[in-house]
Write a protein that holds these residues in place. Structure first.
Motif, PDB file in Angstrom:
ATOM      1  N   ASP A 172      -7.569 -21.660  -7.791  1.00  0.00           N
ATOM      2  CA  ASP A 172      -8.026 -23.001  -8.164  1.00  0.00           C
ATOM      3  C   ASP A 172      -8.800 -23.024  -9.469  1.00  0.00           C
ATOM      4  OD1 ASP A 172      -7.872 -22.711  -5.101  1.00  0.00           O
ATOM      5  OD2 ASP A 172      -7.748 -24.873  -5.398  1.00  0.00           O
ATOM      6  N   ASN A 173      -9.547 -21.944  -9.748  1.00  0.00           N
ATOM      7  CA  ASN A 173     -10.354 -21.908 -10.963  1.00  0.00           C
ATOM      8  C   ASN A 173      -9.594 -21.387 -12.169  1.00  0.00           C
ATOM      9  OD1 ASN A 173     -12.566 -22.856  -9.511  1.00  0.00           O
ATOM     10  ND2 ASN A 173     -13.220 -20.795  -8.941  1.00  0.00           N
ATOM     11  N   ASN A 342     -12.403 -20.540  -1.022  1.00  0.00           N
ATOM     12  CA  ASN A 342     -13.421 -21.003  -1.955  1.00  0.00           C
ATOM     13  C   ASN A 342     -13.137 -22.416  -2.446  1.00  0.00           C
ATOM     14  OD1 ASN A 342     -11.282 -20.557  -3.684  1.00  0.00           O
ATOM     15  ND2 ASN A 342     -12.543 -19.678  -5.308  1.00  0.00           N
ATOM     16  N   SER A 343     -12.128 -23.061  -1.855  1.00  0.00           N
ATOM     17  CA  SER A 343     -11.856 -24.448  -2.212  1.00  0.00           C
ATOM     18  C   SER A 343     -11.179 -25.165  -1.049  1.00  0.00           C
ATOM     19  CB  SER A 343     -10.976 -24.544  -3.463  1.00  0.00           C
ATOM     20  OG  SER A 343      -9.622 -24.689  -3.151  1.00  0.00           O
ATOM     21  N   LYS A 344     -11.478 -26.441  -0.931  1.00  0.00           N
ATOM     22  CA  LYS A 344     -10.901 -27.255   0.143  1.00  0.00           C
ATOM     23  C   LYS A 344      -9.401 -27.431  -0.051  1.00  0.00           C
ATOM     24  CE  LYS A 344     -12.043 -31.517   2.657  1.00  0.00           C
ATOM     25  NZ  LYS A 344     -12.921 -32.720   2.648  1.00  0.00           N
ATOM     26  N   THR A 345      -8.979 -27.514  -1.315  1.00  0.00           N
ATOM     27  CA  THR A 345      -7.558 -27.711  -1.618  1.00  0.00           C
ATOM     28  C   THR A 345      -6.724 -26.533  -1.134  1.00  0.00           C
ATOM     29  OG1 THR A 345      -8.133 -29.009  -3.572  1.00  0.00           O
ATOM     30  CG2 THR A 345      -5.900 -28.143  -3.455  1.00  0.00           C
ATOM     31  N   THR A 346      -7.159 -25.313  -1.483  1.00  0.00           N
ATOM     32  CA  THR A 346      -6.435 -24.120  -1.046  1.00  0.00           C
ATOM     33  C   THR A 346      -6.422 -24.023   0.467  1.00  0.00           C
ATOM     34  OG1 THR A 346      -7.102 -22.970  -3.065  1.00  0.00           O
ATOM     35  CG2 THR A 346      -6.289 -21.609  -1.257  1.00  0.00           C
TER      36      THR A 346
END
Length: 371
Positions: A172-173, A342-346
């Motif tokens: 994501d980053n 580390n992310s809601k999307t993933t």
């Protein structure tokens, strides 16, 4: 005629914008992708020469020599873009490889100095007559080069997108959008150039269309971020190291099974997958094998890449957390963090792919089943 000149003035705007943009990134406004930005700055500088040439020709400013000098670096333009993209996605590029991409430019430079420049100075020499096919190549090579190098750049980006999941459990980053927009805007201008060869209306409005494409180029360039995973290698403790060194040239079936068992035991038993920053090199260091060996085990032993392996374990952890009474107070992002995402999307994407349900649907389905 005045209206045509007004539209052609946009070539000057495009040239000015490109000179400024190329200078900004070449001198290093961004400290993340320095080498790549220098190649991209060279690409913008040569593209600025092309638009300067178009402006000079339209308004009959300067002589033939000046216009020709603006045209000289044209065959180096797309190789510079390719080198920039290659450095963005693979900073460890072998320096010996780049020379081959500029051989056509050097040949054109030599041809120009021998055959074209003397004519501009009204000097005549008894030079051999070139066959017609050389003139055909000089006339149309640039168009073929544009298409070839754009496809090559796009292939580099796609390959990098696939490779990221071989190295990182989170993407994501890692920003790939800006480079995608950059390549799309370059494609937009290539299509304008090709279509304008046969369509008068497109030729008429092409200066404005080019300028719009350059605005997108500038936005993509000035908002760039790092697009490759920066990993920190953490060596394993001595007592965790596998005593026997295994050759990474070729692993036997027994070695794959042994290392696969060690990988599963340590990753699951010690819940290493709960570390949101876990990468291929970090995990290989904790297990005590090389990244090449770990990739081989994942690909050939488990039939998965690193991204799939780690996030499937995180999904199983999330399934337990979603049904646990101890985590009822957590929202979905809290569950994702506890499971190692580390992310809601993933979290949502991986969970839906693994279970066919969203996290809320999963909770509801299991609540209904337990009644």
């Amino acid at each position: 005629m005045a209206e045509i000149n007004t539209l052609a003035a946009f070539n000057a705007f495009s040239a000015g914008a490109l000179w400024l943009l190329g200078s900004l990134i070449f001198i290093g406004f961004d400290k993340v992708n320095i080498q790549a930005n220098r190649w991209l700055g060279a690409f913008y500088g040569i593209l600025a020469c092309n638009f300067t040439q178009l402006f000079l020709e339209e308004f009959r400013i300067g002589g033939s020599l000046l216009i020709h000098l603006m045209e000289l670096p044209r065959w180096a333009m797309l190789p510079c873009l390719y080198m920039a993209v290659h450095h963005y996605v693979s900073p460890s590029l072998n320096k010996k490889e780049w020379f081959l991409h500029f051989v056509p430019f050097l040949l054109f430079l030599l041809f120009s100095f021998v055959y074209l420049m003397p004519q501009l100075f009204n000097q005549q020499y008894d030079l051999p007559i070139l066959p017609p096919w050389i003139g055909f190549i000089i006339r149309y090579f640039f168009f073929v080069q544009m298409i070839y190098y754009w496809i090559a750049c796009f292939s580099l980006l796609r390959r990098h997108q696939r490779n990221l999941k071989m190295l990182a459990s989170f993407t994501d980053n890692i920003d790939l959008k800006w480079l995608s927009y950059l390549l799309l805007s370059v494609l937009f201008m290539i299509l304008i150039r090709i279509v304008s060869m046969s369509n008068v209306n497109v030729t008429y409005y092409s200066p404005i269309l080019y300028f719009l494409g350059i605005i997108i180029l500038a936005y993509a360039t000035l908002t760039q971020k790092s697009i490759y995973a920066l990993e920190t290698y953490q060596p394993a403790e001595k007592e965790e190291m596998i005593p026997k060194k295994i050759s990474n040239e070729r692993l036997t079936t027994e070695q794959v099974e042994e290392l696969q068992s060690v990988l599963t035991r340590k990753t699951v038993g010690e819940k290493l997958y709960l570390d949101p920053s876990l990468t291929l090199s970090v995990l290989s260091g904790k297990i005590g094998i090389s990244t090449h060996e770990l990739s081989y085990i994942l690909n050939n032993g488990l039939g998965k890449n690193f991204y799939q392996f780690i996030n499937e374990l995180r999904t199983e952890e999330a399934k337990s957390l979603l049904l646990s009474e101890d985590t009822k107070h957590l929202d979905m992002f809290g569950v994702a963090i506890r499971a190692g995402f580390n992310s809601k999307t993933t979290f949502y994407t991986t969970f839906k792919k693994a279970t066919g349900l969203t996290p809320k649907e999963y909770i509801k389905a299991n609540s209904d089943a337990s009644r």
